[in-house]
Design an enzyme around this catalytic site. Structure first.
Site, PDB file in Angstrom:
ATOM      1  N   CYS A  94       0.663   3.356   8.277  1.00 46.91           N
ATOM      2  CA  CYS A  94       1.609   2.257   8.009  1.00 46.91           C
ATOM      3  C   CYS A  94       1.290   1.563   6.689  1.00 46.91           C
ATOM      4  CB  CYS A  94       1.610   1.265   9.159  1.00 46.91           C
ATOM      5  SG  CYS A  94      -0.016   0.644   9.617  1.00 46.91           S
ATOM      6  N   HIS A 137      -1.832  -3.465  11.885  1.00 53.47           N
ATOM      7  CA  HIS A 137      -0.578  -2.789  11.514  1.00 53.47           C
ATOM      8  C   HIS A 137       0.046  -3.457  10.296  1.00 53.47           C
ATOM      9  CE1 HIS A 137       2.938  -0.356  11.982  1.00 53.47           C
ATOM     10  NE2 HIS A 137       3.726  -1.385  12.182  1.00 53.47           N
TER      11      HIS A 137
END
Length: 794
Positions: free
Chosen positions: A310, A745
């Site tokens: 990510c 994330h």
């Protein structure tokens, strides 16, 4: 007429080490899921699309490889009544590709212009091997995960019992039951036991573990994972970890097993773990629990998570939303670059990603998922997998070549460096030029007031975020759980004020010899078109950098940076004399820092050596160096001041820069460190680690770039512009959730015009969360905690 190429000498099955590009085209993101499928070259295993772009035929024209395997894949539809639950990494499922897809194949010959019988000549073995081979993306992921698996004392010091030949029939099933798969061979005694039943979704009665508990034999190998090139699953029950065995071939031969004759029949643990990483789902709901509506179209294409990727997806989305990167790499009407190995060519892969993200060609709902009428689930995109670009970016890099989560800002700097170093044939220009600007540092002696100015080219700034904790009210009735720290919000202006503020440094003046010190201040000499800002919200907790959720207030309206413009040398200012070109024959340690170190109990010789190695700055930096070098054999030897090799103290030799580059240190940081330490590579490495926030010396690099791009006698272009007013507006951000930048994330928020909206002429914030692209609803909150900000000059 039969094809004459089916028995060609060059036609052979791929080896385990060869990459097989059988999932998507190496020059665009057309894939085996498209109606025309993908043509895989049966000679070099390049994947080429065969739709309107027909990159497969282009590959044939350049390589003269005639035979291709066409692969078409159709997803078996799944009905989804609600969003899938998030699955943990180790919850291994047994679902296979056959469970999810219908696959059809055919062989074609470009030279014969005909379909070819798959059963003719060498084709059966080659086609079967291509279909069984790991895709390039999966192979790269497996290799990256395996880089993190290391030997242990039990594999390195394994003592095997008396050698014997284990008959092939005894390798067919567990010694305590009839299971014929998931079998683990004890490398110490040769016992064969079945594995734990949760691994791989196959049967298992844990007889391998039971054997270990009875005999204390620690190391076992999974027979089904053995490959002829010497790789396999090794498990150490004593460490309870996957391990590697450098002597696996010999250890297997001890039991009469020739690894060269083994064929891999089962997925390895690493491969199964990667499968689960790709199935992670993240909630995309509003405050009242409704799913956010996906957005599709040009510039709204998501990127699939490749397993902890990510950080890469968020940076790529921000970069290719900028005009400079789009203009450089998005050329939909031009053929792809001519490269013998497209998957290994950075230019090709950057253009491939630009086309994928910007064209809108791949931005549509996932038709393989059908939601029921009453379901709140809204199908998102499949997303594009930039596996080839990720492989190129990480190749040779200690961190980015792994499958671990990484720092998005460090990735940004690394990618900008790669782009700058790559060729930019006319009329293309280096898109990183849009980020470049010049900072001017002003030093003024506190005693004699003489000054020195120095200019440094940069492509980003890293601003400190002041930490002010809110007072916590202690509630005696509260639980024993430690309350979470809360922080007072700060403004972007306050952070910039600190970044550009004056500070005192302890240096001896070369003009008046005063040791009173200097004031130092850095301001902008020019401004870029795109200002990249990293917000440093960290503090050391037990020597570990810990992220703090300090809100930084950044508005949507343009703001002015004129106040941070350097005014340059003023009338009446006297300049400090230039330092001598040769190295100093005597080192004078910083007296205040030396006194502090000696007060801590360090011997004077060690103190002087530490201050010399760290640039003679302060006691804390020198103390950290001392702790890291306490075991050095020469730590108590007197300090030796060595002159650099011929050429003078200001010369940095390319060989030294290359040596440091091999250690993962960027050229600007290497040049700066070598200049600060008289060209000594060992001291320069220490200097880099002692000054992690110093971006380095870009002067030589920018001069080289200018020399390469301008005609002889032409004026050197200064990065950025000094035109005022310097007004900037926030255009995109990379946000991070988690306690550490190496976990959690990353997502990106980008300001864009959304099609089919009532106010389409106005820009709105769009959230890019891996493959999911939606209109953002909580951007004001996310802006406060962004990790990287991109401001466009307006």
């Amino acid at each position: 007429m039969a094809c004459k190429h089916v028995n060609s000498a060059e036609l052979r099955a791929p080896t385990p080490a060869q990459s097989v590009y059988r999932e998507d085209c190496t020059q665009c993101f057309d894939s085996i899921d498209d109606p025309t499928g993908l043509n895989v070259c049966l000679y070099c295993f390049n994947g080429g699309c065969c739709s309107d772009r027909d990159h497969a035929r282009l590959h044939h024209q350049t390589s003269k490889h005639p035979l291709v395997l066409n692969i078409k894949r159709t997803r078996k539809q799944t009905n989804r009544d609600e969003p899938p639950q998030k699955i943990s990494r180790l919850a291994i499922a047994a679902e296979t590709e056959e469970d999810r897809y219908y696959t059809s194949t055919s062989v074609q010959c470009y030279e014969c212009d005909a379909d070819v019988d798959k059963s003719s000549g060498k084709l059966p073995a080659v086609v079967d091997a291509v279909l069984k081979a790991n895709t390039f993306a999966r192979q790269a992921e497996v290799q990256a995960w395996e880089q993190e698996i290391t030997p242990c004392e039990h594999t390195l010091c394994l003592e095997q019992e008396s050698a014997r030949q284990i008959e092939s029939q005894d390798l067919g099933h567990c010694s305590l039951c009839e299971l014929k798969e998931n079998l683990w061979l004890c490398l110490q005694c040769g016992n064969l036991g079945c594995g734990r039943n949760q691994f791989g979704g196959v049967g298992g009665n844990s007889h391998g573990l039971k054997h270990t508990e009875l005999t204390f034999h620690a190391v076992a190998v999974k027979l089904g994972s053995l490959t002829p090139d010497g790789t396999a699953d090794i498990y150490c029950y004593a460490c309870n970890e996957e391990r590697t065995d450098p002597e696996l071939v010999a250890h297997l031969a001890h039991w009469g097993i020739n690894i060269a004759e083994r064929e891999k029949t089962e997925k390895s643990l690493t491969e199964m773990q990667i499968e689960q990483n790709l199935k992670w789902e993240f909630s995309m709901t509003t405050g009242d629990g409704k799913e956010l509506k996906p957005i599709f179209g040009e510039g709204f294409t998501g990127l699939k998570n490749l397993g902890n990727s990510c950080y890469l997806a968020s940076v790529l989305q921000c970069l290719f939303s900028m005009p400079a990167f789009a203009a450089r790499y998005y050329h939909p009407k031009e053929p792809p670059p001519s490269a013998p190995l497209p998957a290994e060519d950075l230019e090709t892969q950057l253009r491939k990603v630009a086309d994928g993200i910007l064209s809108g060609r791949y931005s549509y709902p996932d038709t393989d998922v059908v939601a029921s009428e009453d379901s709140p689930y809204i199908p998102h995109q499949k997303g594009l997998a930039p596996a080839m670009l990720k492989h190129l970016i990480g190749r040779g890099h200690e961190e980015f070549s792994t499958m671990r989560q990484q720092d998005a800002f460090e990735l940004l700097l690394h990618l900008l460096k790669l782009v700058t170093r790559s060729p930019h044939p006319s009329p293309g220009q280096d898109p990183v030029n849009a980020f470049r600007f010049v900072m001017e540092q002003r030093l003024q002696c506190i005693s004699c007031n003489r000054v020195r100015y120095r200019s440094d080219e940069q492509d980003n700034i890293s601003i400190p975020v002041p930490v002010r904790r809110k007072l916590r009210v202690i509630n005696s009735d509260s639980s024993d759980e430690k309350p979470k720290d809360e922080f007072e919000p700060v403004t972007l202006k306050e952070c910039l004020d600190i970044f550009t503020g004056a500070e005192e440094v302890e240096l001896a003046c070369p003009a008046c010899s005063s040791k009173a010190g200097f004031t130092k201040r850095s301001l902008f000499k020019t401004f870029p078109d795109v200002l990249a800002v990293n917000a440093r919200r960290f503090e050391l907790v037990n020597w570990v950098p810990t992220k703090l959720d300090v809100p930084v207030v950044v508005g949507d309206e343009p703001f002015n940076l004129d106040a941070y413009m350097s005014s340059g040398q003023q009338d009446g200012e006297d300049l400090l004399p230039e330092e001598a070109a040769g190295p100093a024959s005597h080192f004078s340690p910083n007296p205040a820092a030396l006194e502090q170190l000696e007060a801590m109990g360090f011997p004077r010789v060690r103190c002087e050596k530490a201050l010399h190695a760290t640039g003679n700055t302060d006691a804390d930096t020198a103390m950290n160096w001392l702790f890291a070098h306490m075991e050095d054999a020469d730590i108590d030897d007197p300090l030796q001041i060595t002159a650099p090799s011929s050429g003078g103290g200001g010369v940095v030799h390319a060989e030294s820069v290359e040596m440091m580059a091999a250690m993962g240190i960027g050229a600007p940081q290497a040049r700066k460190a070598l200049k600060e330490t008289g060209g000594d590579v060992n001291r320069a490495v220490d200097w880099v680690f002692s000054h992690p926030d110093d971006q380095g010396d870009f002067e030589d690099e920018s001069a080289d770039a200018a020399a390469a791009s301008t005609a002889p006698g032409a004026a050197t272009t200064v990065a950025g512009t000094s035109d005022l007013p310097a007004r900037f507006r926030l255009q995109s951000i990379v946000c991070h959730k988690g306690a550490s930048i190496h976990a959690g994330h990353y997502v990106a928020f980008i300001r864009k015009r959304i099609p089919d909206e009532k106010a389409a002429e106005e820009e709105a914030w769009v959230l890019f969360n891996d493959e999911k692209v939606v209109k953002a609803v909580d951007v004001e909150e996310m802006k406060k905690f962004a990790y990287v900000y991109f401001f466009n000059r307006v």
